[in-house]
Write an enzyme that holds these catalytic residues in place. Structure first.
Site, mmCIF file in Angstrom:
data_model
loop_
_atom_site.group_PDB
_atom_site.id
_atom_site.type_symbol
_atom_site.label_atom_id
_atom_site.label_comp_id
_atom_site.label_asym_id
_atom_site.label_seq_id
_atom_site.Cartn_x
_atom_site.Cartn_y
_atom_site.Cartn_z
ATOM 1 N N HIS A 183 -10.436 0.980 1.467
ATOM 2 C CA HIS A 183 -9.824 2.286 1.818
ATOM 3 C C HIS A 183 -10.641 3.186 2.049
ATOM 4 O O HIS A 183 -10.793 4.226 3.052
ATOM 5 C CB HIS A 183 -8.798 2.977 0.836
ATOM 6 C CG HIS A 183 -7.228 2.654 0.986
ATOM 7 N ND1 HIS A 183 -6.596 2.919 1.915
ATOM 8 C CD2 HIS A 183 -6.457 2.091 -0.171
ATOM 9 C CE1 HIS A 183 -5.378 2.269 1.638
ATOM 10 N NE2 HIS A 183 -5.533 1.881 0.413
ATOM 11 N N CYS A 186 0.908 -1.164 -0.189
ATOM 12 C CA CYS A 186 -0.151 0.009 -0.037
ATOM 13 C C CYS A 186 0.866 1.293 -0.025
ATOM 14 O O CYS A 186 1.968 1.274 0.713
ATOM 15 C CB CYS A 186 -0.909 0.049 1.198
ATOM 16 S SG CYS A 186 -2.123 1.413 1.443
ATOM 17 N N HIS A 206 -9.124 -3.376 -3.073
ATOM 18 C CA HIS A 206 -8.385 -2.757 -2.095
ATOM 19 C C HIS A 206 -8.639 -1.331 -2.112
ATOM 20 O O HIS A 206 -8.605 -0.662 -0.942
ATOM 21 C CB HIS A 206 -6.924 -2.661 -2.638
ATOM 22 C CG HIS A 206 -5.769 -2.253 -2.100
ATOM 23 N ND1 HIS A 206 -4.749 -2.838 -1.367
ATOM 24 C CD2 HIS A 206 -5.519 -0.936 -1.721
ATOM 25 C CE1 HIS A 206 -4.004 -2.049 -0.718
ATOM 26 N NE2 HIS A 206 -4.431 -0.715 -1.179
ATOM 27 N N GLU A 207 -9.013 -0.752 -3.028
ATOM 28 C CA GLU A 207 -9.355 0.755 -3.058
ATOM 29 C C GLU A 207 -10.694 1.024 -2.157
ATOM 30 O O GLU A 207 -10.809 2.032 -1.517
ATOM 31 C CB GLU A 207 -9.742 1.220 -4.374
ATOM 32 C CG GLU A 207 -8.171 1.212 -5.489
ATOM 33 C CD GLU A 207 -7.198 1.229 -4.587
ATOM 34 O OE1 GLU A 207 -5.956 0.832 -4.766
ATOM 35 O OE2 GLU A 207 -6.944 2.436 -3.656
HETATM 36 O O1 N9Y Z 1 -4.612 2.066 -2.292
HETATM 37 C C1 N9Y Z 1 -3.668 2.028 -3.256
HETATM 38 N N1 N9Y Z 1 -2.406 1.527 -3.002
HETATM 39 O O2 N9Y Z 1 -1.948 1.549 -1.845
HETATM 40 C C2 N9Y Z 1 -1.604 1.321 -4.194
HETATM 41 C C3 N9Y Z 1 -1.401 -0.118 -4.352
HETATM 42 C C4 N9Y Z 1 -2.517 -0.593 -4.914
HETATM 43 C C5 N9Y Z 1 -2.628 -2.111 -5.206
HETATM 44 C C6 N9Y Z 1 -1.823 -3.116 -3.890
HETATM 45 C C7 N9Y Z 1 -2.537 -4.390 -4.446
HETATM 46 C C8 N9Y Z 1 -3.699 -4.477 -5.009
HETATM 47 C C9 N9Y Z 1 -4.035 -2.864 -5.405
HETATM 48 C C10 N9Y Z 1 -0.240 -0.362 -5.526
HETATM 49 O O3 N9Y Z 1 -0.375 -0.026 -6.564
HETATM 50 N N2 N9Y Z 1 0.988 -0.644 -4.901
HETATM 51 N N3 N9Y Z 1 1.120 -1.136 -3.631
HETATM 52 C C11 N9Y Z 1 2.708 -0.706 -3.030
HETATM 53 C C12 N9Y Z 1 3.608 -0.708 -3.786
HETATM 54 C C13 N9Y Z 1 3.452 -1.225 -5.140
HETATM 55 C C14 N9Y Z 1 2.111 -0.756 -5.892
HETATM 56 C C15 N9Y Z 1 1.707 -1.783 -7.060
HETATM 57 O O4 N9Y Z 1 1.170 -2.812 -6.643
HETATM 58 N N4 N9Y Z 1 2.353 -1.247 -8.079
HETATM 59 C C16 N9Y Z 1 2.197 -1.943 -9.356
HETATM 60 C C17 N9Y Z 1 1.659 -3.521 -9.467
HETATM 61 C C18 N9Y Z 1 1.562 -3.943 -10.803
HETATM 62 C C19 N9Y Z 1 2.064 -3.233 -11.941
HETATM 63 C C20 N9Y Z 1 2.344 -1.905 -11.580
HETATM 64 N N5 N9Y Z 1 2.603 -1.432 -10.434
HETATM 65 NI NI NI Z 2 -3.631 1.167 -0.599
#
Ligand code: N9Y
Ligand code: NI
Length: 182
Positions: A156, A109, A152-153
Site C-alpha cells: 500500500h 482489502c 500487503h501493508e
Molecule cells: O491493507 C489492509 N487491509 O486492506 C486490511 C486487510 C489486510 C489483510 C488482507 C490479506 C492479508 C492482510 C484485512 O485485514 N482484511 N481484508 C478485507 C476484509 C477482511 C480483512 C481480514 O483479512 N480480516 C481478518 C483476517 C483474519 C483474522 C481476522 N480478520
Molecule cells: Ni489493503
C-alpha cells in the site's frame, strides 16, 4: 476514532501513489495517527465494538488507506504461532526468501469493496526493518501469515493493490515454488 468513513476506497489516486517517508523522530501527530490505526484494528476485531461502529474487521492498515500518504503501517492479530501487534514508521523489507507463499483463500482489502478472486503470490519469509511507536529501530523476521500481512501493508505504501499480483490468465494457477497457507 477511525471508522469505515475514514477508509479511502479504490479509485482514489492516493492508493496508487508512492507514500512519503516519515522524517524521524516522528511528530506527535504522526505518533497519534499510528496509534489510532492500531486502535482501529483492535476495535475491528472486537465483535461488540465492530458491530456498534460497523467496522470491517482488519488485521493490517496502511496510512494511505486513511488518506495520509505517509510510510506508516499498523498490524494486529493473534495468530497461533505469531502474536503480532506493531505500528511501524518507514517499514522496509531488507531481505526475503526466494520461496513464495500465498493464502489459499486469496486476499481482500478494506479499500476494495468487491471480491477479487485469485492467489496473491508473496515472499514466504521476510526480514523487515522499521521504527516503532516508541521510536526504536526494530528488525522483524516474519514467516507465514504475518509475512503476508506485512507485505500487503508495505505494498500500500508503494501504491500496489493485492490484485496487482494475481495472474490475469489463470488467477488460481498454483504459483511456482510457493507454499499454500490456509
Ligand atoms: O491493507 C489492509 N487491509 O486492506 C486490511 C486487510 C489486510 C489483510 C488482507 C490479506 C492479508 C492482510 C484485512 O485485514 N482484511 N481484508 C478485507 C476484509 C477482511 C480483512 C481480514 O483479512 N480480516 C481478518 C483476517 C483474519 C483474522 C481476522 N480478520
Ligand atoms: Ni489493503
Amino acid at each position: 476514532m477511525i471508522t469505515m468513513d475514514d477508509i479511502v476506497r479504490e479509485g482514489n489516486p492516493i492508493l496508487t501513489q508512492v507514500a512519503t517517508k516519515v522524517e524521524l523522530p516522528p511528530t506527535s501527530e504522526e505518533i497519534d495517527t499510528l496509534k489510532e490505526m492500531l486502535m482501529y484494528l483492535k476495535n475491528s476485531q472486537d465483535p461488540e465494538i465492530a458491530e456498534q461502529y460497523e467496522l470491517r474487521p482488519g488485521v493490517g492498515l496502511a496510512a494511505p488507506q486513511i488518506g495520509i500518504s505517509k510510510r506508516m503501517i499498523a498490524v494486529h492479530f493473534d495468530d497461533l504461532d505469531e502474536k503480532i501487534s506493531h505500528g511501524l514508521f518507514n517499514p522496509r523489507i531488507v531481505s526475503h526468501s526466494v520461496e513464495k507463499a500465498y493464502l489459499t483463500s486469496g486476499e481482500g482489502c478494506l479499500s476494495v469493496d468487491r471480491e477479487v478472486p485469485g492467489y496473491v503470490p508473496r515472499y514466504a519469509r521476510i526480514t523487515v526493518k522499521g521504527t516503532n511507536i516508541e521510536g526504536e529501530e526494530l528488525k522483524l523476521r516474519l514467516k507465514g501469515y504475518a509475512s503476508i500481512v506485512i507485505q500487503h501493508e508495505i505494498d500500500h505504501l508503494n501504491g500496489i493493490m493485492f490484485y496487482d499480483h494475481i495472474n490475469p490468465d489463470n488467477p488460481f494457477e498454483k504459483p511456482e515454488n510457493a507454499i499454500a497457507l490456509d
